[in-house]
Design a protein around this motif. Structure first.
Motif, PDB file in Angstrom:
ATOM      1  N   GLN A 150      -4.880 -12.697   6.044  1.00  0.00           N
ATOM      2  CA  GLN A 150      -2.637 -12.616   6.673  1.00  0.00           C
ATOM      3  C   GLN A 150      -2.594 -11.181   6.216  1.00  0.00           C
ATOM      4  OE1 GLN A 150      -1.365 -15.515   7.841  1.00  0.00           O
ATOM      5  NE2 GLN A 150      -3.788 -16.524   7.821  1.00  0.00           N
ATOM      6  N   ASN A 151      -1.701 -11.007   6.718  1.00  0.00           N
ATOM      7  CA  ASN A 151      -0.635  -9.768   6.751  1.00  0.00           C
ATOM      8  C   ASN A 151       0.396  -9.778   5.566  1.00  0.00           C
ATOM      9  OD1 ASN A 151      -0.230  -7.064   7.251  1.00  0.00           O
ATOM     10  ND2 ASN A 151       1.306  -7.424   8.988  1.00  0.00           N
ATOM     11  N   ILE A 152      -0.330  -9.513   4.788  1.00  0.00           N
ATOM     12  CA  ILE A 152       0.450  -9.748   2.642  1.00  0.00           C
ATOM     13  C   ILE A 152       0.845  -8.684   2.643  1.00  0.00           C
ATOM     14  CG2 ILE A 152       0.184 -10.337   0.589  1.00  0.00           C
ATOM     15  CD1 ILE A 152      -2.563 -11.789   1.402  1.00  0.00           C
ATOM     16  N   ALA A 153       0.746  -7.613   2.933  1.00  0.00           N
ATOM     17  CA  ALA A 153       1.658  -6.501   2.762  1.00  0.00           C
ATOM     18  C   ALA A 153       1.831  -5.516   3.597  1.00  0.00           C
ATOM     19  CB  ALA A 153       0.959  -5.714   1.322  1.00  0.00           C
ATOM     20  N   PRO A 154       2.698  -5.429   4.587  1.00  0.00           N
ATOM     21  CA  PRO A 154       1.935  -4.883   5.771  1.00  0.00           C
ATOM     22  C   PRO A 154       2.877  -3.162   5.261  1.00  0.00           C
ATOM     23  CG  PRO A 154       3.923  -6.489   6.043  1.00  0.00           C
ATOM     24  CD  PRO A 154       3.516  -6.746   4.716  1.00  0.00           C
ATOM     25  N   VAL A 155       3.428  -2.814   4.239  1.00  0.00           N
ATOM     26  CA  VAL A 155       3.795  -1.343   4.308  1.00  0.00           C
ATOM     27  C   VAL A 155       3.105  -1.086   3.544  1.00  0.00           C
ATOM     28  CG1 VAL A 155       5.515  -0.218   2.725  1.00  0.00           C
ATOM     29  CG2 VAL A 155       6.010  -2.527   4.113  1.00  0.00           C
ATOM     30  N   TRP A 156       2.247  -1.089   2.851  1.00  0.00           N
ATOM     31  CA  TRP A 156       0.744  -1.172   2.072  1.00  0.00           C
ATOM     32  C   TRP A 156      -0.120  -0.416   2.540  1.00  0.00           C
ATOM     33  CZ3 TRP A 156      -1.470   0.867  -2.733  1.00  0.00           C
ATOM     34  CH2 TRP A 156      -2.666   0.760  -2.833  1.00  0.00           C
ATOM     35  N   CYS A 157      -0.180  -1.092   3.735  1.00  0.00           N
ATOM     36  CA  CYS A 157      -0.981  -0.904   5.369  1.00  0.00           C
ATOM     37  C   CYS A 157      -0.734   0.220   5.466  1.00  0.00           C
ATOM     38  CB  CYS A 157      -1.430  -2.171   6.198  1.00  0.00           C
ATOM     39  SG  CYS A 157      -2.003  -3.830   4.893  1.00  0.00           S
ATOM     40  N   ASP A 158       0.667   0.102   6.105  1.00  0.00           N
ATOM     41  CA  ASP A 158       0.394   1.485   6.926  1.00  0.00           C
ATOM     42  C   ASP A 158       0.983   3.214   5.529  1.00  0.00           C
ATOM     43  OD1 ASP A 158       2.161   0.084   8.842  1.00  0.00           O
ATOM     44  OD2 ASP A 158       3.580   0.189   8.043  1.00  0.00           O
ATOM     45  N   ILE A 159       0.753   2.696   4.476  1.00  0.00           N
ATOM     46  CA  ILE A 159       1.333   3.590   3.632  1.00  0.00           C
ATOM     47  C   ILE A 159      -0.597   4.172   3.847  1.00  0.00           C
ATOM     48  CG2 ILE A 159       1.584   4.472   1.807  1.00  0.00           C
ATOM     49  CD1 ILE A 159       3.687   3.134   1.814  1.00  0.00           C
ATOM     50  N   THR A 160      -1.872   3.074   3.295  1.00  0.00           N
ATOM     51  CA  THR A 160      -2.562   3.563   2.807  1.00  0.00           C
ATOM     52  C   THR A 160      -4.036   3.430   3.990  1.00  0.00           C
ATOM     53  OG1 THR A 160      -2.821   1.289   2.726  1.00  0.00           O
ATOM     54  CG2 THR A 160      -2.566   1.767   0.730  1.00  0.00           C
ATOM     55  N   THR A 161      -3.656   3.208   4.618  1.00  0.00           N
ATOM     56  CA  THR A 161      -4.524   3.776   6.601  1.00  0.00           C
ATOM     57  C   THR A 161      -4.265   4.971   6.514  1.00  0.00           C
ATOM     58  OG1 THR A 161      -3.273   2.920   7.711  1.00  0.00           O
ATOM     59  CG2 THR A 161      -4.219   1.117   7.246  1.00  0.00           C
ATOM     60  N   LYS A 162      -2.951   5.464   6.544  1.00  0.00           N
ATOM     61  CA  LYS A 162      -2.998   6.605   6.544  1.00  0.00           C
ATOM     62  C   LYS A 162      -3.294   7.495   5.850  1.00  0.00           C
ATOM     63  CE  LYS A 162      -0.017   7.180   9.873  1.00  0.00           C
ATOM     64  NZ  LYS A 162      -0.714   7.368  11.313  1.00  0.00           N
ATOM     65  N   PHE A 214     -12.473  -6.367   2.627  1.00  0.00           N
ATOM     66  CA  PHE A 214     -12.176  -5.220   2.701  1.00  0.00           C
ATOM     67  C   PHE A 214     -11.081  -4.545   2.735  1.00  0.00           C
ATOM     68  CE2 PHE A 214     -16.987  -6.205   4.430  1.00  0.00           C
ATOM     69  CZ  PHE A 214     -17.023  -5.178   3.884  1.00  0.00           C
ATOM     70  N   GLY A 215     -10.071  -5.602   3.079  1.00  0.00           N
ATOM     71  CA  GLY A 215      -8.572  -4.857   3.335  1.00  0.00           C
ATOM     72  C   GLY A 215      -8.282  -4.269   4.832  1.00  0.00           C
ATOM     73  N   CYS A 216      -7.213  -3.700   4.718  1.00  0.00           N
ATOM     74  CA  CYS A 216      -6.554  -2.781   6.238  1.00  0.00           C
ATOM     75  C   CYS A 216      -7.098  -1.587   6.082  1.00  0.00           C
ATOM     76  CB  CYS A 216      -4.944  -3.035   5.548  1.00  0.00           C
ATOM     77  SG  CYS A 216      -4.110  -2.401   3.492  1.00  0.00           S
ATOM     78  N   ARG A 217      -7.402  -1.246   7.773  1.00  0.00           N
ATOM     79  CA  ARG A 217      -8.407  -0.454   8.527  1.00  0.00           C
ATOM     80  C   ARG A 217      -7.421   0.548   9.491  1.00  0.00           C
ATOM     81  NH1 ARG A 217     -13.591  -0.999   5.802  1.00  0.00           N
ATOM     82  NH2 ARG A 217     -13.736   1.547   6.429  1.00  0.00           N
ATOM     83  N   PRO A 218      -7.458   2.042   9.218  1.00  0.00           N
ATOM     84  CA  PRO A 218      -7.183   2.569  10.601  1.00  0.00           C
ATOM     85  C   PRO A 218      -8.034   2.203  11.641  1.00  0.00           C
ATOM     86  CG  PRO A 218      -8.301   4.065   9.087  1.00  0.00           C
ATOM     87  CD  PRO A 218      -8.064   2.373   8.374  1.00  0.00           C
ATOM     88  N   THR A 219      -6.618   2.372  12.541  1.00  0.00           N
ATOM     89  CA  THR A 219      -7.640   2.345  14.207  1.00  0.00           C
ATOM     90  C   THR A 219      -7.471   3.638  14.221  1.00  0.00           C
ATOM     91  OG1 THR A 219      -4.944   1.020  14.988  1.00  0.00           O
ATOM     92  CG2 THR A 219      -6.602  -0.276  14.254  1.00  0.00           C
ATOM     93  N   VAL A 220      -8.143   3.750  15.393  1.00  0.00           N
ATOM     94  CA  VAL A 220      -7.832   4.445  16.705  1.00  0.00           C
ATOM     95  C   VAL A 220      -8.423   4.256  18.440  1.00  0.00           C
ATOM     96  CG1 VAL A 220      -9.280   7.075  17.048  1.00  0.00           C
ATOM     97  CG2 VAL A 220      -9.225   5.898  14.845  1.00  0.00           C
ATOM     98  N   TYR A 221      -7.878   4.988  18.949  1.00  0.00           N
ATOM     99  CA  TYR A 221      -7.819   4.693  20.185  1.00  0.00           C
ATOM    100  C   TYR A 221      -8.865   5.787  20.851  1.00  0.00           C
ATOM    101  CZ  TYR A 221      -7.288   4.053  25.247  1.00  0.00           C
ATOM    102  OH  TYR A 221      -7.123   3.529  26.755  1.00  0.00           O
ATOM    103  N   VAL A 222     -10.249   4.595  21.129  1.00  0.00           N
ATOM    104  CA  VAL A 222     -11.541   5.775  21.350  1.00  0.00           C
ATOM    105  C   VAL A 222     -10.873   6.572  22.703  1.00  0.00           C
ATOM    106  CG1 VAL A 222     -13.524   5.937  21.285  1.00  0.00           C
ATOM    107  CG2 VAL A 222     -12.525   4.729  19.461  1.00  0.00           C
ATOM    108  N   SER A 223     -10.798   8.197  22.868  1.00  0.00           N
ATOM    109  CA  SER A 223     -10.961   9.189  23.908  1.00  0.00           C
ATOM    110  C   SER A 223     -11.478   9.880  23.524  1.00  0.00           C
ATOM    111  CB  SER A 223      -9.514   8.247  24.436  1.00  0.00           C
ATOM    112  OG  SER A 223      -8.604   8.587  23.444  1.00  0.00           O
ATOM    113  N   ILE A 224     -11.149  10.529  24.734  1.00  0.00           N
ATOM    114  CA  ILE A 224     -11.535  12.805  24.896  1.00  0.00           C
ATOM    115  C   ILE A 224     -10.528  12.926  23.511  1.00  0.00           C
ATOM    116  CG2 ILE A 224     -11.266  14.290  26.105  1.00  0.00           C
ATOM    117  CD1 ILE A 224     -13.491  12.963  26.708  1.00  0.00           C
ATOM    118  N   ALA A 225      -9.418  12.528  23.750  1.00  0.00           N
ATOM    119  CA  ALA A 225      -8.011  12.530  22.443  1.00  0.00           C
ATOM    120  C   ALA A 225      -8.788  12.931  21.263  1.00  0.00           C
ATOM    121  CB  ALA A 225      -6.897  12.410  23.220  1.00  0.00           C
TER     122      ALA A 225
END
Length: 336
Positions: free
Chosen positions: A57-69, A141-152
């Motif tokens: 569940q998305n319990i702490a969205p702000v925490w995830c925004d900060i920690t994934t960065k 494991f908790g929240c993890r950052p995401t990447v759009y896998v591309s040349i960029a």
């Protein structure tokens, strides 16, 4: 909940702080940055493993925004810190390094701060370019950052850590070459350079940098390969990449294939392993032993309220001469 995850993370977070006082007094920005980034990463991993031990569940969205960065930032911060450390060690070992002035030391520290902390901030901002959606939540494991896998993403996410790691390797090889050329007088050369480094400290730093550099290269390369296994996705437009940016993907353990789960475990443990390497290189050196002794003495004096064994009691012991003088012996005149 995988109980071993938070336990390992918090223990490793404490371990990387052990050599912090010596590096602070020595003004080693690079090693301070390594210690702080490893500490932050371990604390994030430990808290995530507790909060999302049995849920997605998305319990702490702000925490995830900060920690994934911050997790994204650490992927380039650690190689950048290794790069600045190897660059400094090469400069110290080279013949062109004289006695630096205060302004030169200050400029070097400002440059190291820019690479160890400013560069990760820029890297975190650029991550948004290839951030296909907000973040993922993986059970256990908790929240993890995401990447759009591309040349960029190759150039923005994977190339910078690899470049810093390879650059660190070049400076490390050059530093070893300088040492080999003046190996007979290297200790004297370090003393002349006014770098506050002894031969043992120099080689401890160099060994740690080389081990962490190769370990970082291995982890980054494997992570890059694993992420791009399904192939690159086409970069159609900015709007297309960020069309579902507010989405949060949920991954319960029940739907994760065993191979994917094993790889997730392996990547998770990379930060604790790097932390243990960092601790082992500095935990048993002469400086660390002195720190342990000073800490134990402070605890004994100020918390346990115990006297040092060597400290005198309330009255100084009588010497033989003072005893004879006090007893009125006729031999006192000969002694004094």
């Amino acid at each position: 909940m995988f109980i071993q995850l938070p336990a390992t993370a918090f223990v490793c977070a404490a371990l990387v702080l052990v050599p912090l006082p010596w590096h602070w007094r020595a003004g080693n920005i690079s090693t301070l940055a390594i210690s702080l980034w490893l500490f932050v990463s371990n604390v994030i991993f430990g808290i995530n493993a507790i909060i999302w031990g049995n849920t997605v569940q998305n319990i702490a969205p702000v925490w995830c925004d900060i920690t994934t960065k911050l997790e994204i930032g650490s992927t380039v911060a650690l190689p950048a810190a290794m790069f600045t450390l190897c660059m400094h060690l090469e400069r110290v070992a080279s013949i062109r390094h004289g006695n630096p002035t205060h302004s030169e030391k200050r400029r070097r520290q400002i440059m190291e701060c820019a690479l160890c902390f400013g560069m990760p901030l820029m890297y975190m901002a650029l991550h948004y370019v290839v951030q296909g959606h907000r973040f993922d939540i993986v059970e256990g494991f908790g929240c993890r950052p995401t990447v759009y896998v591309s040349i960029a993403s190759i150039f923005l996410i994977w190339v910078p850590p690899l470049v810093f790691s390879l650059g660190a390797g070049i400076f490390a090889a050059s530093a070893f070459s300088h040492f080999w050329q003046r190996r007979a007088t290297f200790a004297k050369h370090l003393k002349k350079s006014d770098s506050a480094l002894t031969t043992s400290r120099y080689f401890r730093l160099m060994s740690m940098a080389i081990v962490e550099m190769f370990f970082g290269l291995l982890v980054t390369s494997l992570n890059m390969w694993w992420t791009m296994r399904p192939g690159l996705r086409p970069w159609i437009s900015w709007e297309n990449v960020h069309s579902n940016w507010l989405e949060v993907a949920h991954f319960p353990l029940a739907i994760i294939p065993p191979t994917e789960l094993a790889w997730t475990f392996a990547l998770w443990f990379m930060i604790p392993i790097a932390s243990i390497f960092f601790f082992l290189f500095f935990a048993f050196g002469h400086d660390a032993v002195k720190e342990y002794g000073a800490t134990f003495t402070w605890i004994r004096r100020h918390i346990l309220r115990l006297q040092d064994r060597s400290s005198p009691g309330p009255y100084p012991p009588l010497t033989a001469a003072r005893y004879l003088f006090c007893s009125g012996s006729s031999q006192s005149a000969d002694i004094f």
